[in-house]
Design a protein around this motif. Sequence first.
Motif, PDB file in Angstrom:
ATOM      1  N   GLY A 175       1.919  -5.281  -0.003  1.00  0.00           N
ATOM      2  CA  GLY A 175       1.250  -6.183  -0.934  1.00  0.00           C
ATOM      3  C   GLY A 175      -0.222  -6.303  -0.629  1.00  0.00           C
ATOM      4  O   GLY A 175      -0.672  -6.113   0.505  1.00  0.00           O
ATOM      5  N   SER A 235       6.137 -14.915  -2.552  1.00  0.00           N
ATOM      6  CA  SER A 235       5.254 -15.923  -1.932  1.00  0.00           C
ATOM      7  C   SER A 235       5.534 -17.281  -2.557  1.00  0.00           C
ATOM      8  O   SER A 235       5.963 -17.373  -3.715  1.00  0.00           O
ATOM      9  CB  SER A 235       3.796 -15.542  -2.183  1.00  0.00           C
ATOM     10  OG  SER A 235       2.930 -16.636  -1.932  1.00  0.00           O
ATOM     11  N   ILE A 264       0.093  -2.660  -7.247  1.00  0.00           N
ATOM     12  CA  ILE A 264       0.629  -2.597  -5.882  1.00  0.00           C
ATOM     13  C   ILE A 264       1.792  -3.581  -5.699  1.00  0.00           C
ATOM     14  O   ILE A 264       2.846  -3.229  -5.158  1.00  0.00           O
ATOM     15  CB  ILE A 264      -0.491  -2.903  -4.856  1.00  0.00           C
ATOM     16  CG1 ILE A 264      -1.553  -1.806  -4.906  1.00  0.00           C
ATOM     17  CG2 ILE A 264       0.078  -3.051  -3.442  1.00  0.00           C
ATOM     18  CD1 ILE A 264      -2.832  -2.147  -4.164  1.00  0.00           C
ATOM     19  N   ARG A 282      -0.111   3.028   3.820  1.00  0.00           N
ATOM     20  CA  ARG A 282      -1.170   4.047   3.800  1.00  0.00           C
ATOM     21  C   ARG A 282      -1.566   4.444   5.213  1.00  0.00           C
ATOM     22  O   ARG A 282      -2.043   5.539   5.448  1.00  0.00           O
ATOM     23  CB  ARG A 282      -2.396   3.515   3.060  1.00  0.00           C
ATOM     24  CG  ARG A 282      -2.177   3.318   1.571  1.00  0.00           C
ATOM     25  CD  ARG A 282      -3.283   2.481   0.981  1.00  0.00           C
ATOM     26  NE  ARG A 282      -3.365   1.187   1.663  1.00  0.00           N
ATOM     27  CZ  ARG A 282      -4.259   0.241   1.420  1.00  0.00           C
ATOM     28  NH1 ARG A 282      -5.185   0.446   0.500  1.00  0.00           N
ATOM     29  NH2 ARG A 282      -4.251  -0.896   2.086  1.00  0.00           N
TER      30      ARG A 282
END
Length: 247
Positions: free
Chosen positions: A92, A147, A113, A37
Amino acid sequence: MSTGRPVALVTGASRGIGEAVAVRLAAAGHDLTISARGADALASLASRLRDEYGSQVAVCVTDMSAEDDVRRLAATHREAHGRLDVLVLNAGMGAIGRFADYPVRRFDKMFAINVRSAYVLGQELLPLLREAGAATERGGKIIAVASMTGLAGEPLNSAYGATKAALISWCAAVTTEESLGGVVATAVCPGYVATAMTEGLADSVPLDTMIPVDDVAEAVASLTRLSRRTVVPTFVLARPGRHTWRA
Ligand SMILES: NC(=O)c1ccc[n+]([C@@H]2O[C@H](COP(=O)([O-])OP(=O)(O)OC[C@H]3O[C@@H](n4cnc5c(N)ncnc54)[C@H](OP(=O)(O)O)[C@@H]3O)[C@@H](O)[C@H]2O)c1
């Protein structure tokens, strides 16, 4: 359009792991599409990649929680490069909290997302990855930054960890369907990495005990160098000491 060099798309490239991955892949000779963004951060990274490494770089300001934006990112990439060798799904959101009172709206946003955007973007760009899978020795790679919390549940991570477990499962499933055609997906699973996302943990997890961003970027870059005949379902990066299966 394609310069004949390999091409990568890196989401969440405005800072942290994504920025380091983009730099590493540009240094290794890739042209790139970068997205996030943060328009200013992307513009400055794009200038750096062009100036220092001579990469062709397309920039697409994208909110990964918005499906239209994700599809526009795919279209921008296709138009700019017409080729895709490496898709790095790194963007993320992280937000910890107790399961007992975790806001379901936050859960939905994090899934949008961290997971849904990967599913949509992967589907949009699979045809280009298949072309790389058929035409190149290294094939087409999907590398999702998941993760450790997707492998072993941890307190306060019922939502975040679930998004990462979903990514891990998705990578494995895509690989079973696509790897004979040369498209392989890997979930990179680090413990705590020193980035903006973990700044708030500095009291409980000292920064100098966290994994350096450059090590994650190196892990991603090393995956891109493998031939299409090798499948790495998960690539775990743990911290030293007793943390092996904990973030
Ligand atoms: N740090 C850790 O300990 C750790 C450990 C394991 C895995 N990870 C994963 O590694 C990835 C990168 O995280 P990081 O540690 O580098 O954190 P970070 O510095 O906070 O970077 C997150 C990146 O994702 C982008 N992003 C966030 N929300 C977005 C949205 N709605 N639309 C588009 N882009 C968005 C951000 O860009 P903008 O804000 O400019 O949009 C930024 O580029 C994440 O998937 C994270 O879950 C991190």
